[in-house]
Design an enzyme around this catalytic site. Structure first.
Site, PDB file in Angstrom:
ATOM      1  N   ASP A  65       4.184  -0.118  -1.254  1.00  0.00           N
ATOM      2  CA  ASP A  65       2.899   0.513  -0.942  1.00  0.00           C
ATOM      3  C   ASP A  65       2.716   1.718  -1.883  1.00  0.00           C
ATOM      4  O   ASP A  65       3.578   1.963  -2.748  1.00  0.00           O
ATOM      5  CB  ASP A  65       2.878   0.932   0.542  1.00  0.00           C
ATOM      6  CG  ASP A  65       1.466   1.031   1.104  1.00  0.00           C
ATOM      7  OD1 ASP A  65       0.489   0.966   0.322  1.00  0.00           O
ATOM      8  OD2 ASP A  65       1.319   1.181   2.335  1.00  0.00           O
ATOM      9  N   HIS A 100       3.828   4.926   4.118  1.00  0.00           N
ATOM     10  CA  HIS A 100       3.236   6.118   4.748  1.00  0.00           C
ATOM     11  C   HIS A 100       3.377   6.001   6.257  1.00  0.00           C
ATOM     12  O   HIS A 100       3.636   4.914   6.783  1.00  0.00           O
ATOM     13  CB  HIS A 100       1.751   6.211   4.367  1.00  0.00           C
ATOM     14  CG  HIS A 100       1.012   4.949   4.667  1.00  0.00           C
ATOM     15  ND1 HIS A 100       0.543   4.656   5.926  1.00  0.00           N
ATOM     16  CD2 HIS A 100       0.725   3.869   3.884  1.00  0.00           C
ATOM     17  CE1 HIS A 100      -0.026   3.454   5.888  1.00  0.00           C
ATOM     18  NE2 HIS A 100       0.074   2.946   4.676  1.00  0.00           N
ATOM     19  N   HIS A 141      -2.136   6.235   8.312  1.00  0.00           N
ATOM     20  CA  HIS A 141      -3.050   5.252   8.902  1.00  0.00           C
ATOM     21  C   HIS A 141      -2.248   3.993   9.213  1.00  0.00           C
ATOM     22  O   HIS A 141      -1.073   3.894   8.819  1.00  0.00           O
ATOM     23  CB  HIS A 141      -4.195   4.924   7.924  1.00  0.00           C
ATOM     24  CG  HIS A 141      -3.743   4.236   6.674  1.00  0.00           C
ATOM     25  ND1 HIS A 141      -3.130   4.916   5.637  1.00  0.00           N
ATOM     26  CD2 HIS A 141      -3.768   2.937   6.294  1.00  0.00           C
ATOM     27  CE1 HIS A 141      -2.822   4.061   4.676  1.00  0.00           C
ATOM     28  NE2 HIS A 141      -3.193   2.854   5.051  1.00  0.00           N
ATOM     29  N   GLU A 146       2.706   0.606   9.962  1.00  0.00           N
ATOM     30  CA  GLU A 146       2.984  -0.505   9.035  1.00  0.00           C
ATOM     31  C   GLU A 146       4.491  -0.706   8.863  1.00  0.00           C
ATOM     32  O   GLU A 146       4.968  -1.841   8.753  1.00  0.00           O
ATOM     33  CB  GLU A 146       2.299  -0.229   7.694  1.00  0.00           C
ATOM     34  CG  GLU A 146       0.780  -0.258   7.830  1.00  0.00           C
ATOM     35  CD  GLU A 146       0.052   0.209   6.575  1.00  0.00           C
ATOM     36  OE1 GLU A 146       0.634   0.173   5.479  1.00  0.00           O
ATOM     37  OE2 GLU A 146      -1.115   0.638   6.693  1.00  0.00           O
TER      38      GLU A 146
HETATM   39 ZN    ZN Z   1      -1.334   1.495   1.034  1.00  0.00          ZN
END
Ligand code: ZN
Length: 270
Positions: free
Chosen positions: A8, A105, A116, A134
Site C-alpha cells: 500500500d 495505514h 481509513h 485493512e
Molecule cells: Zn492505499
C-alpha cells in the site's frame, strides 16, 4: 520459500497528504511512487538474500498502478492493475511461506496518518464483532490460505494494530503520526535499512502461525450515511441492521471478504 508482498502507499516514509498518493497529485505523486518502489525493492532484496525462491508483489493502493515496473527488482514478479478479485491480496495462495504488508495505514476512526478502511464511505467495520482495518482484513485472508503475516510497515498507530492482532511479528515503524495530516518521519534511507533488517529477522522465525480465519464469518460495516448503506443493501444476502449499518455472513471468510468488497463498491457507487 515463496514470499508474498501486499504494498500500500499511505504508510510509506514521508507520506502525510492524499495528493502524495493519488495520481492527480502530479509531481508530488511521482516522487512517492519512486519512494514506494524503493521500499518494496528493499524487501524483495532482503527476502531473496534470506533464501526466498520467489517473491510476488501485489500493488495494493488505489488504482493499483503505483509501483514503477521499470525500477522493479529483477528477482520479483508484480501484480498490477484493477479490478482484481482479491483486491489488496490478489495472488495469495496456499503455496506462500510468508506474507508482508508494506506501506500500510491504520484503520478508519483511529489516530493514524490518512487512516481509513478501504474508502471514506466506511465509518467502521467489524469481523465477528472485532473491529478491523485493512491490516486485519487482509491478515485474515492470508490466514484463510494458511499464510502467516511476518512483517508490516507503516506508522505507530498501524504498528499498534499489528501487535494487538498478530503478536510478535516484525513491525517497521517508518513515521510517527502527529495527526491525520502530519508526520514525524524517518528518512527513506533509514527506513530502507530498517526494512532490510526486519525482513531478515522475519524470515528467520519459524514459529509464526497464520491467523485462523473464522467460518462462518460476519462482516458488519457502518457507513457514513444512510444513502451509502441503502446502496450496499442491494447485495443479496446482506442484512440492514439500522440506517447506516449492513451485515453479511459468509459460509467462510473468503466469501465474507468478497462480500465486504462488494458492499463497499456498491456504497461508493451511490
Ligand atoms: Zn492505499
Amino acid at each position: 520459500m515463496r514470499v508474498y508482498i501486499s504494498a500500500d502507499m499511505e504508510g510509506v516514509a514521508g507520506v502525510w497528504a492524499w495528493e502524495q498518493v493519488e495520481t492527480r497529485g502530479g509531481g508530488e505523486y511521482t516522487r512517492y511512487q519512486r519512494l514506494m518502489t524503493a521500499e518494496v525493492n528493499t524487501v524483495i532484496h532482503g527476502a531473496l538474500q534470506a533464501g526466498a525462491t520467489a517473491v510476488c508483489i501485489n500493488d495494493a493502493h488505489g488504482g493499483m498502478r503505483n509501483l514503477l515496473v521499470e525500477n522493479l527488482h529483477p528477482g520479483a514478479q508484480l501484480i498490477t492493475g484493477t479490478p482484481k478479485k482479491l483486491g489488496m491480496m490478489e495472488g495469495i495462495d496456499r503455496g506462500f511461506t510468508a506474507a508482508c504488508f508494506l506501506g500500510y495505514h491504520a484503520r478508519a476512526g483511529s489516530a493514524g496518518i490518512l487512516a481509513h478502511t478501504y474508502s471514506d464511505v466506511v465509518h467502521c467495520l467489524q469481523v465477528n464483532g472485532q473491529e478491523m482495518g485493512e491490516l486485519g482484513l487482509n491478515a485474515l485472508l492470508a490466514g484463510y490460505f494458511g499464510v502467516p503475516v511476518v512483517m508490516v510497515s507503516g506508522d505507530q498507530v498501524l504498528a499498534g494494530e499489528a501487535r494487538k492482532l498478530l503478536g510478535e511479528i516484525e513491525v517497521v515503524i517508518v513515521k510517527e503520526a502527529l495527526n491525520y495530516h502530519a508526520a514525524r518521519s524517518l528518512s527513506p534511507r533509514q527506513v530502507r535499512a530498517k526494512l532490510l533488517q526486519g525482513i531478515a529477522r522475519a524470515l528467520e522465525r519459524k514459529n509464526l502461525k497464520p491467523l485462523s480465519a473464522p467460518a462462518p464469518a460476519t462482516v458488519t460495516i457502518e457507513f457514513n450515511d444512510p444513502a451509502r448503506a441503502a446502496a450496499a443493501a442491494i447485495l443479496p444476502r446482506s442484512r440492514r441492521l439500522n440506517a447506516v449499518t449492513i451485515a453479511y455472513t459468509g459460509d467462510d471468510y473468503l466469501e465474507a471478504y468478497q462480500a465486504m468488497r462488494s458492499l463497499i463498491a456498491l456504497a461508493k457507487s451511490s
